[in-house]
Design an enzyme around this catalytic site. Structure first.
Site, PDB file in Angstrom:
ATOM      1  N   LEU A 120      -3.800 -15.286  19.457  1.00  0.00           N
ATOM      2  CA  LEU A 120      -3.057 -16.403  18.842  1.00  0.00           C
ATOM      3  C   LEU A 120      -1.987 -16.992  19.766  1.00  0.00           C
ATOM      4  CD1 LEU A 120      -4.474 -15.287  16.230  1.00  0.00           C
ATOM      5  CD2 LEU A 120      -2.437 -15.984  15.003  1.00  0.00           C
ATOM      6  N   ARG A 174      -9.063 -23.132  18.162  1.00  0.00           N
ATOM      7  CA  ARG A 174      -8.046 -23.453  19.185  1.00  0.00           C
ATOM      8  C   ARG A 174      -8.743 -23.828  20.498  1.00  0.00           C
ATOM      9  NH1 ARG A 174      -2.886 -25.050  20.349  1.00  0.00           N
ATOM     10  NH2 ARG A 174      -2.179 -24.112  22.317  1.00  0.00           N
ATOM     11  N   ARG A 189       0.837  -1.206   0.000  1.00  0.00           N
ATOM     12  CA  ARG A 189       0.000   0.000   0.000  1.00  0.00           C
ATOM     13  C   ARG A 189       0.876   1.262   0.000  1.00  0.00           C
ATOM     14  NH1 ARG A 189       0.133   3.946   2.727  1.00  0.00           N
ATOM     15  NH2 ARG A 189       0.009   2.846   4.700  1.00  0.00           N
ATOM     16  N   LEU A 226       0.734  15.537   1.613  1.00  0.00           N
ATOM     17  CA  LEU A 226       0.615  14.643   2.775  1.00  0.00           C
ATOM     18  C   LEU A 226      -0.849  14.363   3.080  1.00  0.00           C
ATOM     19  CD1 LEU A 226       3.312  15.996   5.275  1.00  0.00           C
ATOM     20  CD2 LEU A 226       3.521  14.183   3.574  1.00  0.00           C
ATOM     21  N   GLU A 249       3.687  10.231   7.722  1.00  0.00           N
ATOM     22  CA  GLU A 249       2.600  11.134   7.292  1.00  0.00           C
ATOM     23  C   GLU A 249       1.973  11.854   8.487  1.00  0.00           C
ATOM     24  OE1 GLU A 249       2.259  11.653   4.260  1.00  0.00           O
ATOM     25  OE2 GLU A 249       3.329   9.927   3.444  1.00  0.00           O
ATOM     26  N   TRP A 301      14.449   8.528   5.263  1.00  0.00           N
ATOM     27  CA  TRP A 301      13.197   7.781   5.426  1.00  0.00           C
ATOM     28  C   TRP A 301      12.314   7.875   4.191  1.00  0.00           C
ATOM     29  CZ3 TRP A 301      13.434   4.562   9.203  1.00  0.00           C
ATOM     30  CH2 TRP A 301      14.102   4.897  10.381  1.00  0.00           C
ATOM     31  N   ILE A 302      12.918   7.836   3.006  1.00  0.00           N
ATOM     32  CA  ILE A 302      12.125   8.082   1.803  1.00  0.00           C
ATOM     33  C   ILE A 302      11.693   6.763   1.148  1.00  0.00           C
ATOM     34  CG2 ILE A 302      12.053   9.305  -0.407  1.00  0.00           C
ATOM     35  CD1 ILE A 302      12.358  11.059   2.257  1.00  0.00           C
ATOM     36  N   THR A 303      10.395   6.510   1.187  1.00  0.00           N
ATOM     37  CA  THR A 303       9.824   5.290   0.606  1.00  0.00           C
ATOM     38  C   THR A 303      10.072   5.276  -0.902  1.00  0.00           C
ATOM     39  OG1 THR A 303       8.133   5.305   2.312  1.00  0.00           O
ATOM     40  CG2 THR A 303       7.687   3.938   0.360  1.00  0.00           C
ATOM     41  N   LEU A 336      10.608  14.725   1.705  1.00  0.00           N
ATOM     42  CA  LEU A 336      10.342  15.880   2.564  1.00  0.00           C
ATOM     43  C   LEU A 336      11.156  15.780   3.855  1.00  0.00           C
ATOM     44  CD1 LEU A 336       8.580  18.438   3.141  1.00  0.00           C
ATOM     45  CD2 LEU A 336       6.913  16.903   4.208  1.00  0.00           C
TER      46      LEU A 336
HETATM   47  P1  FAD Z   1      10.300  13.372  15.303  1.00  0.00           P
HETATM   48  O1  FAD Z   1       9.695  14.521  14.578  1.00  0.00           O
HETATM   49  O2  FAD Z   1      11.681  13.497  15.788  1.00  0.00           O
HETATM   50  O3  FAD Z   1       9.340  13.006  16.520  1.00  0.00           O
HETATM   51  C1  FAD Z   1       9.736  12.094  17.558  1.00  0.00           C
HETATM   52  C2  FAD Z   1       8.585  12.012  18.564  1.00  0.00           C
HETATM   53  O4  FAD Z   1       8.362  13.301  19.138  1.00  0.00           O
HETATM   54  C3  FAD Z   1       7.267  11.599  17.918  1.00  0.00           C
HETATM   55  O5  FAD Z   1       6.534  10.790  18.813  1.00  0.00           O
HETATM   56  C4  FAD Z   1       6.538  12.922  17.740  1.00  0.00           C
HETATM   57  O6  FAD Z   1       5.129  12.798  17.692  1.00  0.00           O
HETATM   58  C5  FAD Z   1       7.004  13.675  18.969  1.00  0.00           C
HETATM   59  N1  FAD Z   1       6.910  15.129  18.813  1.00  0.00           N
HETATM   60  C6  FAD Z   1       7.567  15.915  17.910  1.00  0.00           C
HETATM   61  N2  FAD Z   1       7.210  17.206  18.066  1.00  0.00           N
HETATM   62  C7  FAD Z   1       6.285  17.226  19.051  1.00  0.00           C
HETATM   63  C8  FAD Z   1       5.480  18.265  19.660  1.00  0.00           C
HETATM   64  N3  FAD Z   1       5.551  19.549  19.245  1.00  0.00           N
HETATM   65  N4  FAD Z   1       4.626  17.910  20.639  1.00  0.00           N
HETATM   66  C9  FAD Z   1       4.510  16.610  21.043  1.00  0.00           C
HETATM   67  N5  FAD Z   1       5.223  15.607  20.517  1.00  0.00           N
HETATM   68  C10 FAD Z   1       6.087  15.908  19.539  1.00  0.00           C
HETATM   69  N6  FAD Z   1       9.130  10.938   4.889  1.00  0.00           N
HETATM   70  C11 FAD Z   1       9.128  11.449   3.613  1.00  0.00           C
HETATM   71  O7  FAD Z   1       9.344  12.630   3.408  1.00  0.00           O
HETATM   72  N7  FAD Z   1       8.880  10.633   2.549  1.00  0.00           N
HETATM   73  C12 FAD Z   1       8.628   9.303   2.681  1.00  0.00           C
HETATM   74  O8  FAD Z   1       8.396   8.593   1.698  1.00  0.00           O
HETATM   75  C13 FAD Z   1       8.646   8.733   4.008  1.00  0.00           C
HETATM   76  N8  FAD Z   1       8.512   7.389   4.180  1.00  0.00           N
HETATM   77  C14 FAD Z   1       8.700   6.854   5.441  1.00  0.00           C
HETATM   78  C15 FAD Z   1       8.746   5.468   5.594  1.00  0.00           C
HETATM   79  C16 FAD Z   1       8.980   4.902   6.840  1.00  0.00           C
HETATM   80  C17 FAD Z   1       9.087   3.422   6.992  1.00  0.00           C
HETATM   81  C18 FAD Z   1       9.119   5.739   7.975  1.00  0.00           C
HETATM   82  C19 FAD Z   1       9.324   5.147   9.349  1.00  0.00           C
HETATM   83  C20 FAD Z   1       9.088   7.108   7.829  1.00  0.00           C
HETATM   84  C21 FAD Z   1       8.896   7.690   6.576  1.00  0.00           C
HETATM   85  N9  FAD Z   1       8.943   9.080   6.385  1.00  0.00           N
HETATM   86  C22 FAD Z   1       8.905   9.610   5.107  1.00  0.00           C
HETATM   87  C23 FAD Z   1       9.264   9.952   7.506  1.00  0.00           C
HETATM   88  C24 FAD Z   1       8.115  10.220   8.479  1.00  0.00           C
HETATM   89  O9  FAD Z   1       7.140  11.031   7.869  1.00  0.00           O
HETATM   90  C25 FAD Z   1       8.705  10.810   9.756  1.00  0.00           C
HETATM   91  O10 FAD Z   1       9.372   9.744  10.420  1.00  0.00           O
HETATM   92  C26 FAD Z   1       7.655  11.425  10.663  1.00  0.00           C
HETATM   93  O11 FAD Z   1       7.175  12.614  10.115  1.00  0.00           O
HETATM   94  C27 FAD Z   1       8.174  11.702  12.074  1.00  0.00           C
HETATM   95  O12 FAD Z   1       9.401  12.365  12.029  1.00  0.00           O
HETATM   96  P2  FAD Z   1      10.633  11.837  12.926  1.00  0.00           P
HETATM   97  O13 FAD Z   1      10.748  10.374  12.724  1.00  0.00           O
HETATM   98  O14 FAD Z   1      11.788  12.698  12.632  1.00  0.00           O
HETATM   99  O15 FAD Z   1      10.156  12.031  14.419  1.00  0.00           O
END
Ligand code: FAD
Length: 389
Positions: free
Chosen positions: A343, A273, A95, A244, A368, A167-169, A136
């Site tokens: 399970l 089961r 998906r 997004l 997202e 983290w770019i899919t 992004l």
């Molecule tokens: P952070 O922003 O560092 O956040 C860490 C934690 O802090 C989270 O729990 C967050 O909710 C919390 N937090 C942050 N700010 C606040 C606040 N103000 N108040 C309360 N809590 C807060 N990105 C793309 O651009 N393109 C893609 O194709 C794409 N694919 C992805 C595929 C996978 C498998 C994964 C895991 C990620 C992908 N991403 C992609 C990135 C994804 O969108 C980001 O991981 C996501 O936006 C969160 O950013 P971060 O991981 O840097 O977490």
């Protein structure tokens, strides 16, 4: 493998059109016949099943709501949602591939591209002759993409891009990346093609989640792109957020597919089961779990249907998309975990799809916009106070 017949406690079926049901059923069959038999192997080996891409293109699953003049199926948004739901019943990675191609690559080219860009890219992306990705997120800017440091600089005949995305899919397998970078301090969208000098997209390894999906870094080291690679109608972060929003809509539907897979597995398992004197389905605590799962599936189905109808009538607000993405991902993860409990030890085996969905949903709940970001989006909407900063 038995044909999946769906879960429908409130006759939601009667609210779909014949066309919507036909689209859903064809994707359902595709998943039963072509995804489920191979997905555990790909998950185990951490590979994306690329051989499915041409079939998905042939079925019109890429950019399915876009106009037929670009070779797209021109379906409504409920049919699009049902496609996402069925694909994710197979695997969130499948998906995700379709979501990125449709909502994060074809949509921005359609919405913010020039006529030339649309005519060139959309038919190729619809047929999957070209694959796209969406850059992004950066290493230091996830939830707060407005802080991005990737920069575009105007030079003779085009732009020079410097920076990195993470983290770019689809990154490593993409022919074209929709990349967001600051030009004179304003976020703009650019198309960067594979093979452009200074551009690389190494795959990220070691994921416990979305293993059957390619996730990559994008690195830009003085990458020159011609003027015509700017998406001309982008004029700030809001355009990236509009993309997004499209993808979040698909996720809200998609995770119902994971819920269906986990509930169906748990129900069948519980009925067969036997522990102590009876099937575990005959014990009240198991029934409580199954009823909870069914209730949340039904609520999510109804939320999604109204979400789609609002989108088709042009009345959908982005806060409602956040509502659905937030709720449905949270509930899907809870359902996957409950299914694993039902399970017992078997729940951790890849003979069953449950643990794979549970692991995938950790990513889906995070990307997202994390659960927390959607809480803040809705919180701001209902209180008038922004709690982001
Ligand atoms: P952070 O922003 O560092 O956040 C860490 C934690 O802090 C989270 O729990 C967050 O909710 C919390 N937090 C942050 N700010 C606040 C606040 N103000 N108040 C309360 N809590 C807060 N990105 C793309 O651009 N393109 C893609 O194709 C794409 N694919 C992805 C595929 C996978 C498998 C994964 C895991 C990620 C992908 N991403 C992609 C990135 C994804 O969108 C980001 O991981 C996501 O936006 C969160 O950013 P971060 O991981 O840097 O977490």
């Amino acid at each position: 493998m038995a044909k999946f017949i769906g879960v429908d406690y409130f006759d939601v079926e009667s609210l779909y059109t014949e066309d919507e049901k036909m689209v859903r059923d064809s994707v359902r069959d595709f998943v039963d016949e072509e995804v489920l038999p191979i997905i555990e192997k790909h998950n185990r080996e951490s590979t994306f099943p690329s051989h499915l891409i041409p079939k998905m293109a042939e079925m019109g699953l890429f950019g399915p709501t876009l106009p037929s003049k670009y070779g797209c199926a021109e379906l409504n948004n409920v049919a699009y949602g049902l496609i996402m739901q069925e694909l994710e019943r197979g695997d969130s990675g499948i998906r995700s591939f379709a979501s990125v191609q449709s909502a994060l690559v074809m949509y921005p080219i359609f919405a913010f591209g020039s006529e030339e860009q649309k005519d060139f890219w959309l038919p190729k992306l619809a047929k999957a002759e070209k694959i796209g990705c969406f850059g992004l997120t950066e290493p230091d800017y996830g939830s707060n993409p407005g802080g991005m440091v990737t920069k575009a600089e105007k030079v003779d005949g085009g732009f020079v891009i410097n920076g990195a995305k993470m983290w770019i899919t689809n990154g490593t397998i993409a022919d074209v990346a929709v990349v967001w970078a600051k030009l004179d301090g304003v976020v703009r969208g650019f198309l960067i093609e594979k093979g452009t000098k200074g551009f690389s997209a190494p795959e990220m390894k070691g994921k416990h989640s979305l293993r059957a999906s390619v996730t990559s870094e994008l690195v830009f080291d003085n990458v020159f792109i011609p003027e015509e690679n700017l998406l001309p109608k982008t004029e700030g972060l809001k355009n990236a957020l509009m993309c997004l929003n499209q993808a979040r809509y698909g996720i809200a539907w998609g995770v119902v597919g994971s819920m269906l897979a986990c509930y169906d597995t748990a129900l069948n398992y519980a009925k067969s089961r036997v522990q102590f004197s009876k099937p575990i389905a005959a014990y009240q605590i198991t029934q409580e779990k199954l009823v909870y799962m069914l209730t949340e599936i039904t609520k999510a189905q109804l939320i999604n249907l109204q979400l789609g109808r609002l989108k088709d009538s042009g009345k959908l607000k982005h806060t409602q998309v956040s509502f659905a993405k937030r709720n449905n991902c949270e509930k899907a993860l809870e359902i996957a975990r409950m299914s694993r409990e039902i399970l017992g030890a078997n729940g951790i085996l890849d003979e069953y799809p449950v643990m794979r969905h549970a692991a995938n949903l950790e990513s889906v709940k995070t990307y997202e916009g994390t659960h927390e970001m959607h809480t803040l989006i809705i919180g701001e909407d209902i209180t008038g106070f922004s709690a982001f900063d």
